[in-house]
Motif scaffolding. Structure first.
Motif, short mmCIF file in Angstrom:
data_model
loop_
_atom_site.label_atom_id
_atom_site.label_comp_id
_atom_site.label_asym_id
_atom_site.label_seq_id
_atom_site.Cartn_x
_atom_site.Cartn_y
_atom_site.Cartn_z
N LYS A 77 -25.19 12.08 24.06
CA LYS A 77 -25.97 12.19 25.31
C LYS A 77 -27.07 11.13 25.36
O LYS A 77 -27.85 11.10 26.30
CB LYS A 77 -26.59 13.58 25.42
N VAL A 143 -27.08 10.95 29.11
CA VAL A 143 -25.77 10.49 29.57
C VAL A 143 -24.83 11.69 29.65
O VAL A 143 -24.68 12.43 28.68
CB VAL A 143 -25.21 9.42 28.62
N ARG A 144 -24.22 11.88 30.78
CA ARG A 144 -23.37 13.03 31.03
C ARG A 144 -21.90 12.67 30.90
O ARG A 144 -21.52 11.50 30.92
CB ARG A 144 -23.65 13.59 32.43
N ARG A 145 -21.07 13.71 30.83
CA ARG A 145 -19.62 13.49 30.89
C ARG A 145 -19.19 12.97 32.25
O ARG A 145 -18.17 12.30 32.36
CB ARG A 145 -18.89 14.82 30.67
N ARG A 146 -19.96 13.30 33.27
CA ARG A 146 -19.46 13.15 34.64
C ARG A 146 -19.74 11.79 35.27
O ARG A 146 -19.51 11.62 36.46
CB ARG A 146 -20.03 14.25 35.52
N MET A 219 -19.35 11.51 25.57
CA MET A 219 -19.31 12.82 24.89
C MET A 219 -18.89 12.56 23.46
O MET A 219 -18.33 11.52 23.14
CB MET A 219 -18.36 13.79 25.58
N ASP A 220 -19.18 13.52 22.61
CA ASP A 220 -18.69 13.31 21.24
C ASP A 220 -17.28 13.87 21.13
O ASP A 220 -16.88 14.77 21.88
CB ASP A 220 -19.65 13.88 20.19
N LYS A 231 -11.28 15.96 29.44
CA LYS A 231 -12.45 16.68 29.97
C LYS A 231 -13.43 15.73 30.63
O LYS A 231 -13.98 16.02 31.70
CB LYS A 231 -13.18 17.40 28.82
N ASP B 24 -26.42 21.36 34.05
CA ASP B 24 -25.25 20.62 34.53
C ASP B 24 -24.03 21.53 34.68
O ASP B 24 -22.90 21.12 34.38
CB ASP B 24 -24.94 19.46 33.57
N THR B 27 -21.00 22.16 32.10
CA THR B 27 -19.82 21.32 31.95
C THR B 27 -20.03 20.24 30.91
O THR B 27 -19.21 19.34 30.76
CB THR B 27 -19.48 20.62 33.28
N ASP B 28 -21.14 20.31 30.18
CA ASP B 28 -21.41 19.26 29.19
C ASP B 28 -21.72 19.91 27.83
O ASP B 28 -21.75 21.13 27.71
CB ASP B 28 -22.60 18.41 29.68
N ASP B 29 -21.96 19.07 26.82
CA ASP B 29 -22.22 19.58 25.48
C ASP B 29 -23.70 19.84 25.21
O ASP B 29 -24.05 20.33 24.14
CB ASP B 29 -21.73 18.58 24.43
N ALA B 30 -24.55 19.48 26.15
CA ALA B 30 -25.98 19.60 25.93
C ALA B 30 -26.67 19.79 27.27
O ALA B 30 -26.10 19.50 28.32
CB ALA B 30 -26.51 18.34 25.23
#
Lengths: 330, 330
Positions: A77, A143-146, A219-220, A231, B24, B27-30
């Motif tokens: 992130k 920093v997001r996944r999206r 993402m990790d 994802k 969020d 939908t994320d890891d954090a």
């Protein structure tokens, strides 16, 4: 040896690790999180004996891994460690020796990653050893996944698949009858490498600032590159094209796959990599590579984000499909 | 009914509760903790089925209690809720209906206390249902256990002992053979009151700002007033003189003690009160009382902080001692 009360246990094993003023020496019911710049990012991962680790894994490594999987989430992130909480559910058979080794392993990692113990809770559980780690980090930009956009390049750090193959190697250490043929064909150095990657993940904390600076999404990789990429693309509303031949492999994983080509699927879909998958605008790639090089984190470009809704994989120019094989702790 | 995957479970039951932008949508890891003024205070309490609650307690109340015991810790530090993380370890026999009721109970409390769900982790455990709640709060001044000074007045909110007697009453509901004589002698209203106090703690969130404004030291009463006061005085390097006759009792507890005077010891040493114990300089008492009155939180003066190293209790002018009876989950 007499087993100490909860307060005595905390004072003996954990208070020495609580170096932050806000932890108040673990003598209170709550902690104050150290103030700092940027977003305060938080993540939480539970780890249960017999599910997420083997009950006879070295206790210092159990502690380190429970912390590191959280630091891996933070790094992806863009966040550097700021502190952690430890929820410790001790099974009926806990021993002072086990806890001593656990606390030593935790202490070494807290020191190495600059992540003070802020607090937590210690209970007894009528079940397996249960860990619940909450980790905090600071990010200049979370920093997001999206955030991936069509045209972004997809990159991963380090090598992929060692954790999943290392799990097999670790199982074989405990029960040689489970050892598959490919493992027997590996040299001892390669076996050791895989086991170590499973037992001792190396979260990419050093890359956190570069992720915050350059990545559009990240993402990790903990549940397998294929599933995690899917994802991230779903969260971004994008697709991707990936060349499996560009996914970096360790010498050990490459040797295993040379022996048994089907292991490539296991490497790409297995879990426990704790590398960072990120999307990066092409104009930023060289800066990202320079920043990664400056902190000695290997980074490979494996594909590109597309405007389609699906992720397509290829190998040697042929489509690669994965069925439903996917590592899931749940 | 088919049981959903982890992602589907989160999307269905918990994403609707994650109303904070920083979550969020889960939908994320954090998560990013909402920025705010003052200290960011954090606490963590685990709760295990069969240890901290009965496996057949109503699921909505299990969720509420797991949150409330954390909010009680925050309130005693002067902090108002800012968000929470949920670690959920589901046992093998979990059901969709149970989880649905659990999530509804949690949702109602998150709304009532203004405490958004920020994130967490969901795993399966080969043991009892395991909850690990991390709660965040904001405090203009974080009040510690260690700030009491000789001459300060000791105060408690609400009534003491209902939780400990309520545990007995709840056990008797489940297994009437365990009902002691005093419980049979209580009226149904009193029994219900005690059970409710055990199942539904009422954290003194409304008093948090007054605690921050006036208290020199504070903690929530969760492990028994006698033991918790001893901890607070030890942390402060002080002693105390307390008149047990001034410790407020509910009508139900008073009726039980009238039937069996030995229950007074149980009331003072038992746990699960989730009231606030605080020390207050005498010059601040009237302001504290006014602030408590304004938020309708009852507050009683029960004693005084002394310069001695010991806590002495009296009742009707006679010394009162407690032996080693003390409620300890651990």
């Amino acid at each position: 040896m007499t087993r100490p009360s909860e307060d005595a246990l905390i004072a003996r094993f954990f208070a020495p690790l609580a170096t932050s003023a806000g932890a108040d020496g673990l003598t209170d019911d709550a902690a104050v999180i150290p103030p700092g710049e940027g977003d305060l990012v938080v993540t939480k991962d539970m780890a249960i004996a017999g599910v997420h680790f083997f009950p006879d894994d070295p206790p210092g490594l159990v502690a380190a891994k429970a912390l590191r999987v959280n630091l891996s989430d933070l790094a992806a992130k863009g966040a550097v460690p700021a502190g952690m909480l430890l929820g410790l559910g001790l099974a009926a058979d806990w021993s002072v020796d086990w806890l001593d080794a656990f606390a030593k392993g935790l202490a070494a990692d807290l020191d190495a990653y600059g992540c003070p113990l802020l607090g937590g809770d210690t209970v007894k559980v009528p079940g397996p050893l249960t860990l619940s780690v909450t980790a905090f980090g600071r990010a200049n930009r979370t920093v997001r996944r999206r955030g991936a956009r069509p045209g972004d390049l997809l990159c991963v750090t380090g090598t992929i698949g060692d954790g999943a193959l290392g799990l097999v190697a670790r199982q074989a250490e405990r029960d040689p009858a489970t050892a598959p043929g490919w493992l027997a064909a590996l040299g001892e150095d390669h076996r050791r490498h895989l086991v170590d990657r499973y037992l001792k993940p190396q979260p990419r904390v050093a890359l956190a600032r570069a992720v915050a600076r350059h990545a559009s999404a990240a993402m990790d990789v903990s549940d397998g590159l294929v599933g995690d990429l899917a994802k991230m693309m779903a969260a971004s509303g994008t697709g991707a094209m990936v060349d499996a031949g560009t996914v970096p492999l360790s010498l050990a994983a490459a040797a295993a796959i040379a022996t048994d080509p089907a292991l490539r699927i296991r490497a790409l879909t297995g879990g426990d990599d704790y590398e960072i998958l990120l999307a990066c605008p092409p104009a930023r790639l060289s800066s990202l590579q320079a920043d990664a090089g400056a902190v000695a984190v290997p980074l490979a470009v494996i594909g590109e984000v597309t405007g389609s809704g699906s992720v397509t994989w290829s190998l040697d120019g042929q489509p690669l499909t994965f069925g439903s094989e996917r590592f899931e702790h749940f």
